[in-house]
Design an enzyme around this catalytic site. Structure first.
Site, short mmCIF file in Angstrom:
data_model
loop_
_atom_site.label_atom_id
_atom_site.label_comp_id
_atom_site.label_asym_id
_atom_site.label_seq_id
_atom_site.Cartn_x
_atom_site.Cartn_y
_atom_site.Cartn_z
N LYS A 8 -9.30 -14.48 -2.78
CA LYS A 8 -10.53 -13.72 -2.96
C LYS A 8 -11.79 -14.56 -2.80
CE LYS A 8 -8.84 -9.80 -5.60
NZ LYS A 8 -9.05 -8.90 -6.74
N LYS A 40 -0.31 -4.01 4.36
CA LYS A 40 -0.07 -3.18 3.18
C LYS A 40 -1.21 -2.18 3.03
CE LYS A 40 -0.50 -4.95 -1.03
NZ LYS A 40 -0.24 -5.72 -2.26
N LYS A 66 -7.01 -0.58 -0.79
CA LYS A 66 -8.41 -0.16 -0.75
C LYS A 66 -9.26 -1.18 0.00
CE LYS A 66 -8.78 3.78 -2.89
NZ LYS A 66 -9.28 4.96 -2.18
#
Length: 340
Positions: A119, A202, A205
């Site tokens: 991230k 995958k 969102k």
């Protein structure tokens, strides 16, 4: 002479309220398993709103999404009478235990966590928040507060559970045995749901395009259209082959997960038929599933007082366990007991 009832093993899991709706990847990959946990475990299910602020967020949306998440959990079959459903921020014990576990965690351990590396990669580690760095330590606190026997984990959460077990052992060794070491509960029939437009990725969102993801609260007609326009291949044979036919294989996985029919049975039923029939039938299955789910969620959201009562009741049940754990921890690290 009857024996006392045996206490059920405790299980704990949570989900972040970072979107306006759960999607098929969330539901078929993990959430539907939560419903069955109610038969054999003492379940604690929380909405991880503390975790949600480790990245930039809209406060109004966070509050709304927390309520929507609670409504969806109930709509999918989580019974507030059998399960504690609560917002993480309603129990300050989570943050308090996280601070103590921060003091047991080395900077190197936190920095090596895959989620932080992934991230923080986009904008650079220097711009990432300390909250993002210590996210797995708060997650360890979430778990250890309830001394659960099992924690459902997917492959992407194994590292976090290993850190949780390491911190529990470290605390037990340094102070006094306080925490049970939670065991991973490997979901037996987890469906890995992929992006409808990019079936090498995958469904998520953050990584899926709008047409690649099916939200459970989408208009059913929109969901049906997404199925009909899902990427397949130039062949027209319905068969399961993740390497050569990832799009068709993904649709078969969704079909099987929603109906309970085996993939082999589905493949046989479309022998000699093309993708048109296959997608049309699956679109109908999806509509039949999402329509009542969406209606029930909306019904729950129309009764804000009832939702608030569910979250309050869940927090009270959770606090009965969490407060005892934190009291033990405070005593063992040497904090002076507050006087009434």
């Amino acid at each position: 002479m009857s024996s006392a009832p045996t206490a059920l093993p405790r299980v704990l899991s949570g989900i972040q309220p970072t979107a306006d709706s759960f999607h098929f990847g969330n539901y078929l990959g993990a959430l539907r398993q939560w419903v069955s946990f109610q038969d054999d475990f003492e379940p604690f299910f929380f909405i991880a709103d503390l975790h949600a602020i480790s990245v930039s967020h809209d406060p109004k949306k966070l509050a709304d999404r927390t309520l929507v998440s609670a409504a969806q959990l109930i709509a999918m079959g989580i019974d507030p009478e059998r399960s504690a459903i609560f917002a993480q921020s309603h129990l300050p014990e989570h943050a308090e235990l996280a601070w103590i576990l921060n003091s047991l965690t080395s900077f190197g351990e936190a920095r090596r966590m895959t989620q932080f590396k992934d991230k923080s990669a986009k904008d650079g580690e220097g711009s990432a928040s300390i909250g993002l760095l210590t996210y797995p330590i708060l997650q360890a606190a979430d778990i250890l507060l309830y001394r659960p026997q099992y924690v459902p984990v997917g492959e992407d959460q194994r590292q976090h559970l290993e850190l949780t077990r390491d911190l529990a052992q470290r605390f037990n060794h340094r102070y006094k045995k306080t925490f049970r070491l939670p065991e991973p509960y490997i979901l037996k029939s987890t469906a890995k749901i992929l992006d409808l437009q990019q079936p090498s990725n995958k469904m998520s969102k953050s990584g899926s395009s709008p047409n690649g993801i099916i939200d459970l609260l989408d208009d059913p007609a929109v969901s049906a259209k997404k199925i009909r326009t899902a990427v397949t291949d130039s062949d027209s044979v319905v068969r399961f082959d993740e390497a050569e036919k990832p799009g068709v294989s993904n649709l078969l996985t969704i079909y099987s997960a929603l109906t309970g029919r085996t993939i082999e049975e589905l493949v046989a039923s479309y022998d000699g038929r093309g993708y048109g029939d296959f997608k049309a039938d699956l679109a109908e299955v999806v509509v039949d599933f999402v329509t009542p789910f969406r209606d029930r969620t909306r019904e729950l959201l129309d009764d804000r007082a009832e939702l608030d009562a569910v979250l309050k009741g869940g927090a009270e049940r959770a606090r009965e366990v969490a407060s005892r754990t934190l009291a033990d921890v405070y005593e063992r690290v040497g904090f002076l007991r507050a006087q009434a």
